[in-house]
Design a protein around this motif. Sequence first.
Motif, PDB file in Angstrom:
ATOM      1  N   GLU A 135       0.847  -1.191   0.000  1.00 27.08           N
ATOM      2  CA  GLU A 135       0.000   0.000   0.000  1.00 27.08           C
ATOM      3  C   GLU A 135       0.885   1.245   0.000  1.00 27.08           C
ATOM      4  O   GLU A 135       0.984   1.961   0.992  1.00 27.08           O
ATOM      5  CB  GLU A 135      -0.914  -0.015   1.239  1.00 27.08           C
ATOM      6  N   PRO A 136       1.554   1.534  -1.121  1.00 27.91           N
ATOM      7  CA  PRO A 136       2.517   2.632  -1.140  1.00 27.91           C
ATOM      8  C   PRO A 136       1.905   4.013  -0.927  1.00 27.91           C
ATOM      9  O   PRO A 136       2.605   4.927  -0.491  1.00 27.91           O
ATOM     10  CB  PRO A 136       3.154   2.521  -2.527  1.00 27.91           C
ATOM     11  N   GLU A 137       0.641   4.164  -1.193  1.00 29.52           N
ATOM     12  CA  GLU A 137       0.003   5.485  -1.085  1.00 29.52           C
ATOM     13  C   GLU A 137      -0.689   5.694   0.263  1.00 29.52           C
ATOM     14  O   GLU A 137      -1.491   6.600   0.405  1.00 29.52           O
ATOM     15  CB  GLU A 137      -1.012   5.666  -2.223  1.00 29.52           C
ATOM     16  N   ARG A 138      -0.401   4.850   1.264  1.00 31.43           N
ATOM     17  CA  ARG A 138      -1.078   4.999   2.558  1.00 31.43           C
ATOM     18  C   ARG A 138      -0.710   6.326   3.201  1.00 31.43           C
ATOM     19  O   ARG A 138       0.357   6.884   2.954  1.00 31.43           O
ATOM     20  CB  ARG A 138      -0.784   3.809   3.459  1.00 31.43           C
ATOM     21  N   SER A 139      -1.581   6.803   4.053  1.00 33.83           N
ATOM     22  CA  SER A 139      -1.415   8.095   4.706  1.00 33.83           C
ATOM     23  C   SER A 139      -0.098   8.165   5.470  1.00 33.83           C
ATOM     24  O   SER A 139       0.229   7.270   6.247  1.00 33.83           O
ATOM     25  CB  SER A 139      -2.585   8.321   5.671  1.00 33.83           C
ATOM     26  N   GLY A 140       0.658   9.207   5.224  1.00 38.74           N
ATOM     27  CA  GLY A 140       1.905   9.437   5.930  1.00 38.74           C
ATOM     28  C   GLY A 140       3.116   8.753   5.329  1.00 38.74           C
ATOM     29  O   GLY A 140       4.231   8.977   5.784  1.00 38.74           O
ATOM     30  N   ALA A 141       2.913   7.900   4.326  1.00 38.65           N
ATOM     31  CA  ALA A 141       4.044   7.176   3.728  1.00 38.65           C
ATOM     32  C   ALA A 141       4.809   8.092   2.779  1.00 38.65           C
ATOM     33  O   ALA A 141       4.223   8.839   2.008  1.00 38.65           O
ATOM     34  CB  ALA A 141       3.557   5.932   2.991  1.00 38.65           C
ATOM     35  N   GLU A 142       6.110   8.023   2.853  1.00 39.80           N
ATOM     36  CA  GLU A 142       7.002   8.740   1.955  1.00 39.80           C
ATOM     37  C   GLU A 142       7.975   7.736   1.352  1.00 39.80           C
ATOM     38  O   GLU A 142       8.213   6.667   1.908  1.00 39.80           O
ATOM     39  CB  GLU A 142       7.804   9.804   2.714  1.00 39.80           C
ATOM     40  N   MET A 143       8.560   8.073   0.222  1.00 35.37           N
ATOM     41  CA  MET A 143       9.614   7.244  -0.342  1.00 35.37           C
ATOM     42  C   MET A 143      10.847   7.393   0.555  1.00 35.37           C
ATOM     43  O   MET A 143      11.234   8.509   0.901  1.00 35.37           O
ATOM     44  CB  MET A 143       9.950   7.690  -1.767  1.00 35.37           C
ATOM     45  N   VAL A 144      11.416   6.287   0.944  1.00 35.13           N
ATOM     46  CA  VAL A 144      12.596   6.281   1.807  1.00 35.13           C
ATOM     47  C   VAL A 144      13.711   5.549   1.081  1.00 35.13           C
ATOM     48  O   VAL A 144      13.504   4.448   0.578  1.00 35.13           O
ATOM     49  CB  VAL A 144      12.285   5.592   3.159  1.00 35.13           C
ATOM     50  N   GLN A 145      14.867   6.154   1.015  1.00 33.15           N
ATOM     51  CA  GLN A 145      16.008   5.510   0.368  1.00 33.15           C
ATOM     52  C   GLN A 145      16.945   4.977   1.439  1.00 33.15           C
ATOM     53  O   GLN A 145      17.327   5.681   2.372  1.00 33.15           O
ATOM     54  CB  GLN A 145      16.765   6.489  -0.525  1.00 33.15           C
ATOM     55  N   ILE A 146      17.308   3.712   1.279  1.00 29.99           N
ATOM     56  CA  ILE A 146      18.265   3.060   2.169  1.00 29.99           C
ATOM     57  C   ILE A 146      19.441   2.630   1.308  1.00 29.99           C
ATOM     58  O   ILE A 146      19.260   1.941   0.309  1.00 29.99           O
ATOM     59  CB  ILE A 146      17.621   1.849   2.871  1.00 29.99           C
ATOM     60  N   VAL A 147      20.615   3.061   1.679  1.00 33.21           N
ATOM     61  CA  VAL A 147      21.821   2.749   0.920  1.00 33.21           C
ATOM     62  C   VAL A 147      22.769   2.005   1.851  1.00 33.21           C
ATOM     63  O   VAL A 147      23.090   2.486   2.933  1.00 33.21           O
ATOM     64  CB  VAL A 147      22.496   4.037   0.393  1.00 33.21           C
ATOM     65  N   LEU A 148      23.213   0.832   1.421  1.00 29.62           N
ATOM     66  CA  LEU A 148      24.129   0.026   2.223  1.00 29.62           C
ATOM     67  C   LEU A 148      25.404  -0.236   1.448  1.00 29.62           C
ATOM     68  O   LEU A 148      25.367  -0.481   0.246  1.00 29.62           O
ATOM     69  CB  LEU A 148      23.478  -1.320   2.570  1.00 29.62           C
ATOM     70  N   HIS A 149      26.508  -0.190   2.153  1.00 31.03           N
ATOM     71  CA  HIS A 149      27.805  -0.527   1.581  1.00 31.03           C
ATOM     72  C   HIS A 149      28.550  -1.356   2.622  1.00 31.03           C
ATOM     73  O   HIS A 149      28.480  -1.054   3.805  1.00 31.03           O
ATOM     74  CB  HIS A 149      28.651   0.720   1.278  1.00 31.03           C
ATOM     75  N   ALA A 150      29.238  -2.352   2.189  1.00 29.98           N
ATOM     76  CA  ALA A 150      30.129  -3.105   3.077  1.00 29.98           C
ATOM     77  C   ALA A 150      31.316  -3.552   2.250  1.00 29.98           C
ATOM     78  O   ALA A 150      31.137  -4.148   1.174  1.00 29.98           O
ATOM     79  CB  ALA A 150      29.404  -4.306   3.678  1.00 29.98           C
ATOM     80  N   PHE A 151      32.502  -3.253   2.715  1.00 27.54           N
ATOM     81  CA  PHE A 151      33.691  -3.560   1.935  1.00 27.54           C
ATOM     82  C   PHE A 151      34.873  -3.721   2.882  1.00 27.54           C
ATOM     83  O   PHE A 151      34.894  -3.138   3.975  1.00 27.54           O
ATOM     84  CB  PHE A 151      33.976  -2.453   0.914  1.00 27.54           C
ATOM     85  N   PRO A 152      35.849  -4.515   2.487  1.00 30.23           N
ATOM     86  CA  PRO A 152      37.020  -4.697   3.346  1.00 30.23           C
ATOM     87  C   PRO A 152      37.944  -3.495   3.291  1.00 30.23           C
ATOM     88  O   PRO A 152      38.009  -2.779   2.292  1.00 30.23           O
ATOM     89  CB  PRO A 152      37.706  -5.931   2.749  1.00 30.23           C
ATOM     90  N   ARG A 153      38.605  -3.261   4.400  1.00 26.58           N
ATOM     91  CA  ARG A 153      39.645  -2.215   4.492  1.00 26.58           C
ATOM     92  C   ARG A 153      40.840  -2.816   5.189  1.00 26.58           C
ATOM     93  O   ARG A 153      40.693  -3.627   6.091  1.00 26.58           O
ATOM     94  CB  ARG A 153      39.136  -1.038   5.323  1.00 26.58           C
ATOM     95  N   LYS A 154      41.984  -2.379   4.811  1.00 26.64           N
ATOM     96  CA  LYS A 154      43.193  -2.801   5.515  1.00 26.64           C
ATOM     97  C   LYS A 154      43.194  -2.174   6.898  1.00 26.64           C
ATOM     98  O   LYS A 154      42.821  -1.007   7.061  1.00 26.64           O
ATOM     99  CB  LYS A 154      44.457  -2.391   4.751  1.00 26.64           C
ATOM    100  N   THR A 155      43.592  -2.911   7.910  1.00 31.64           N
ATOM    101  CA  THR A 155      43.636  -2.401   9.272  1.00 31.64           C
ATOM    102  C   THR A 155      44.486  -1.134   9.323  1.00 31.64           C
ATOM    103  O   THR A 155      45.570  -1.094   8.761  1.00 31.64           O
ATOM    104  CB  THR A 155      44.214  -3.463  10.224  1.00 31.64           C
ATOM    105  N   GLY A 156      43.938  -0.119   9.971  1.00 31.49           N
ATOM    106  CA  GLY A 156      44.659   1.135  10.116  1.00 31.49           C
ATOM    107  C   GLY A 156      44.523   2.079   8.942  1.00 31.49           C
ATOM    108  O   GLY A 156      45.016   3.187   8.974  1.00 31.49           O
ATOM    109  N   ALA A 157      43.824   1.644   7.888  1.00 31.44           N
ATOM    110  CA  ALA A 157      43.680   2.497   6.700  1.00 31.44           C
ATOM    111  C   ALA A 157      42.563   3.491   6.884  1.00 31.44           C
ATOM    112  O   ALA A 157      41.632   3.289   7.577  1.00 31.44           O
ATOM    113  CB  ALA A 157      43.438   1.643   5.471  1.00 31.44           C
TER     114      ALA A 157
END
Length: 93
Positions: free
Chosen positions: A71-93
Amino acid sequence: AAAGAFRREVLRLYAERLQQYLDEEPAWPEEWKAAADSSDFTIHLTADELRSLWDDLFAVLEKWVAHGETEPERSGAEMVQIVLHAFPRKTGA
């Protein structure tokens, strides 16, 4: 190389959308400002553990995506963007 350029452009668009929200944030109702969030975590995982984490996150998100699509048009509903990133990093970088 083309895939890397595309990913960088998508990342730029994500950052642009977040900046736009931050510019517009004062005009949003308090309930939305309290609900919106940005956060980050740095944790030590193996590649298998990271894959498992993604599986867990996607299971939660799939539930909410399905909820929003019913029910995307329900009262009070807005489009919400969720962005996820997960990536390796060298320790201390």
